[in-house]
Write an enzyme that holds these catalytic residues in place. Sequence first.
Site, PDB file in Angstrom:
ATOM      1  N   SER A 229       0.834  -1.209   0.000  1.00 36.94           N
ATOM      2  CA  SER A 229       0.000   0.000   0.000  1.00 36.94           C
ATOM      3  C   SER A 229       0.873   1.266   0.000  1.00 36.94           C
ATOM      4  O   SER A 229       2.067   1.220   0.333  1.00 36.94           O
ATOM      5  CB  SER A 229      -0.897  -0.007   1.241  1.00 36.94           C
ATOM      6  OG  SER A 229      -0.103   0.036   2.398  1.00 36.94           O
ATOM      7  N   GLU A 250       5.971  -0.894  -5.683  1.00 33.72           N
ATOM      8  CA  GLU A 250       4.737  -1.106  -6.451  1.00 33.72           C
ATOM      9  C   GLU A 250       3.593  -0.881  -5.492  1.00 33.72           C
ATOM     10  O   GLU A 250       3.312  -1.732  -4.640  1.00 33.72           O
ATOM     11  CB  GLU A 250       4.672  -2.547  -6.981  1.00 33.72           C
ATOM     12  CG  GLU A 250       5.689  -2.878  -8.027  1.00 33.72           C
ATOM     13  CD  GLU A 250       5.560  -2.013  -9.255  1.00 33.72           C
ATOM     14  OE1 GLU A 250       4.465  -1.478  -9.510  1.00 33.72           O
ATOM     15  OE2 GLU A 250       6.580  -1.849  -9.935  1.00 33.72           O
ATOM     16  N   CYS A 284      -4.276  -4.312  -7.865  1.00 31.65           N
ATOM     17  CA  CYS A 284      -3.818  -2.921  -7.949  1.00 31.65           C
ATOM     18  C   CYS A 284      -4.068  -2.338  -9.335  1.00 31.65           C
ATOM     19  O   CYS A 284      -4.306  -1.139  -9.467  1.00 31.65           O
ATOM     20  CB  CYS A 284      -2.350  -2.811  -7.551  1.00 31.65           C
ATOM     21  SG  CYS A 284      -1.280  -3.859  -8.483  1.00 31.65           S
TER      22      CYS A 284
HETATM   23  P1  NAD Z   1      -1.393  -2.725   4.698  1.00 28.31           P
HETATM   24  O1  NAD Z   1      -1.034  -1.352   4.303  1.00 28.31           O
HETATM   25  O2  NAD Z   1      -1.493  -3.056   6.143  1.00 28.31           O
HETATM   26  O3  NAD Z   1      -0.365  -3.785   4.091  1.00 28.31           O
HETATM   27  C1  NAD Z   1      -0.076  -3.830   2.715  1.00 28.31           C
HETATM   28  C2  NAD Z   1       1.025  -4.884   2.527  1.00 28.31           C
HETATM   29  O4  NAD Z   1       2.256  -4.442   3.133  1.00 28.31           O
HETATM   30  C3  NAD Z   1       0.731  -6.229   3.185  1.00 28.31           C
HETATM   31  O5  NAD Z   1       1.196  -7.242   2.316  1.00 28.31           O
HETATM   32  C4  NAD Z   1       1.523  -6.205   4.490  1.00 28.31           C
HETATM   33  O6  NAD Z   1       1.946  -7.517   4.868  1.00 28.31           O
HETATM   34  C5  NAD Z   1       2.717  -5.353   4.139  1.00 28.31           C
HETATM   35  N1  NAD Z   1       3.201  -4.529   5.240  1.00 28.31           N
HETATM   36  C6  NAD Z   1       2.478  -3.832   6.151  1.00 28.31           C
HETATM   37  N2  NAD Z   1       3.280  -3.140   6.977  1.00 28.31           N
HETATM   38  C7  NAD Z   1       4.556  -3.399   6.592  1.00 28.31           C
HETATM   39  C8  NAD Z   1       5.836  -2.992   7.049  1.00 28.31           C
HETATM   40  N3  NAD Z   1       6.001  -2.117   8.058  1.00 28.31           N
HETATM   41  N4  NAD Z   1       6.925  -3.485   6.424  1.00 28.31           N
HETATM   42  C9  NAD Z   1       6.798  -4.338   5.377  1.00 28.31           C
HETATM   43  N5  NAD Z   1       5.618  -4.759   4.889  1.00 28.31           N
HETATM   44  C10 NAD Z   1       4.506  -4.291   5.481  1.00 28.31           C
HETATM   45  O7  NAD Z   1      -2.747  -3.030   3.950  1.00 28.31           O
HETATM   46  P2  NAD Z   1      -3.640  -4.328   3.851  1.00 28.31           P
HETATM   47  O8  NAD Z   1      -4.859  -4.122   4.672  1.00 28.31           O
HETATM   48  O9  NAD Z   1      -2.882  -5.600   4.009  1.00 28.31           O
HETATM   49  O10 NAD Z   1      -4.007  -4.195   2.314  1.00 28.31           O
HETATM   50  C11 NAD Z   1      -4.860  -3.187   1.864  1.00 28.31           C
HETATM   51  C12 NAD Z   1      -4.169  -2.143   1.044  1.00 28.31           C
HETATM   52  O11 NAD Z   1      -2.901  -2.540   0.595  1.00 28.31           O
HETATM   53  C13 NAD Z   1      -4.979  -1.884  -0.198  1.00 28.31           C
HETATM   54  O12 NAD Z   1      -5.787  -0.770  -0.014  1.00 28.31           O
HETATM   55  C14 NAD Z   1      -3.990  -1.708  -1.293  1.00 28.31           C
HETATM   56  O13 NAD Z   1      -3.803  -0.351  -1.568  1.00 28.31           O
HETATM   57  C15 NAD Z   1      -2.701  -2.216  -0.765  1.00 28.31           C
HETATM   58  N6  NAD Z   1      -2.192  -3.377  -1.472  1.00 28.31           N
HETATM   59  C16 NAD Z   1      -1.638  -3.165  -2.691  1.00 28.31           C
HETATM   60  C17 NAD Z   1      -1.138  -4.237  -3.382  1.00 28.31           C
HETATM   61  C18 NAD Z   1      -0.530  -4.045  -4.733  1.00 28.31           C
HETATM   62  O14 NAD Z   1      -0.552  -4.977  -5.514  1.00 28.31           O
HETATM   63  N7  NAD Z   1       0.071  -2.888  -5.015  1.00 28.31           N
HETATM   64  C19 NAD Z   1      -1.220  -5.512  -2.846  1.00 28.31           C
HETATM   65  C20 NAD Z   1      -1.785  -5.700  -1.590  1.00 28.31           C
HETATM   66  C21 NAD Z   1      -2.262  -4.607  -0.906  1.00 28.31           C
END
Ligand code: NAD
Length: 478
Positions: A229, A250, A284
């Site tokens: 995200s 990404e 995404c």
């Molecule tokens: P989130 O922001 O909590 O986490 C997003 C991702 O980052 C997860 O895979 C999580 O394991 C990882 N993450 C979280 N904190 C981290 C840290 N401090 N260090 C390393 N990795 C970390 O959000 P979520 O609830 O899991 O997913 C929802 C949002 O995430 C969506 O709104 C979307 O925008 C985004 N997302 C984007 C993609 C993409 O393909 N670009 C994929 C998954 C999620």
Amino acid sequence: MPTYESLLYINAEWCSAADRGTKDVVNPATEEVVGSVAQATGEDIQRAIQAAKIGFDHWRKVSPQARKTILKKIAALITERRESLALMMTLEQGKPLEEARLEIDRTVDVFEWCAEEASRTYGRLLPQRKPGSREMIIREPIGPVAGFSPWNFPAAMTARKIAAALGAGCSMIIKPSEEAPAICVGLVQACHDAGVPPGVLNLLFGPSNEISTALIESPVIKKISLTGSVPVGRKLSSLAGQHLKPVTMELGGHAPVIIFDDADIEKAAAMTAAFKFRNAGQVCLGVSRIFVQKKIYSQFLACFLGHVSRLTVGNGLEPDVTMGPMVNQRRVDAMNDIVADAQARGANIRYGGKRWGDKGYFWQPTVITDITDDALLMTDEPFGPVVPVVCFDDFDEVIERANQLPLGLAGYAFTRSLARATATEDGLDVGWIGINNFSPALAEAPFGGMKDSGIGYEGGPEGFAAYTQIKFISQDSL
Ligand code: NAD
């Protein structure tokens, strides 16, 4: 149903976390526990860093041809294990089994393409400035890499990082999400079985913040790659910036699709409905704002709603299901907020709008109209099965509205006019464009966003080159 124990993999050994135990993994369709995932401690993280250091010292000297052979073998093993890997993915992540199989095929494609690219990491010889001299540019692997991969495409996104890093001669510590760990264990097992040497690939699960901070701060780690995200991207990029380490980010998108009044309406409606609700909208690149030109608005909407009404929601293991659950309760809560905000602003819920069933993290496919551009659904990436269909008058207006967000990952348009198609390609501030199609991320194409959607590219020669660094060499004969 099988259950999976997802362990850490450090220096070619599967191991439990030093003293932190495990966390449950839940099937999002049933809310039943289907496995457990180890939670790395500081000690495990340091062991992985040391392993990646030693692994890199060895792997950087292995010839590109030998690396290519190993990557090809990984692709072959994943192909052999396609059915069991797809089943794991559906059980943990929820997508329909057929979508999971297609993701495994894309994963294989990524390993195969990176295998070939490994032997194409060319340098450059500059024109001679004086007789007997050589000025040249060579590429070397950048060093041990920390990769963070997400839960929405747990195999393909993890593979993009591992295959490019290993293909370029880097070692890697991969930290996938905890929602779908077993599929990543399956990929790493294929790497192990194909002969990836000890320390070259290491797998950690556990507290994201603790792991990413320790890895980014370690002087051993030379590059960071995240798919996730925007807020997490900002956090990891700023920490990497403090240590002057390059990143590939990404992040999110909020892709518009523009349906012009000369489009094939039936085709555009069918394709948009299929693409929007794939992976329950957790993509995404997925469509999240549908702009339809005034003259065909009603006709498109009727056609689109017809396709949406034919989607079959349910457990992805059932054969006719076309849309599974979302990955966790957080996504359900997010859909609730988005729909409540739209309703509070007087928008019309034309289809769905509620939680589906009484078990699992399902949300009805939801179509919303008469919504203003400042509503949450129009400004924040929904990352779920909710979509607005809005009306526009002319070209300049729609391009301005499509570009008004700080995100710029993907954009699409349907038109029969070559002039409109070209003007749309020129006008959209996004890194990935589909005209009369919705292309998935291809192994050979650079995928990356503009604005807050990311930094750098993954895939294609550009994505591969990001795992290398350049040396300029000037040499004279004595
Ligand atoms: P989130 O922001 O909590 O986490 C997003 C991702 O980052 C997860 O895979 C999580 O394991 C990882 N993450 C979280 N904190 C981290 C840290 N401090 N260090 C390393 N990795 C970390 O959000 P979520 O609830 O899991 O997913 C929802 C949002 O995430 C969506 O709104 C979307 O925008 C985004 N997302 C984007 C993609 C993409 O393909 N670009 C994929 C998954 C999620």
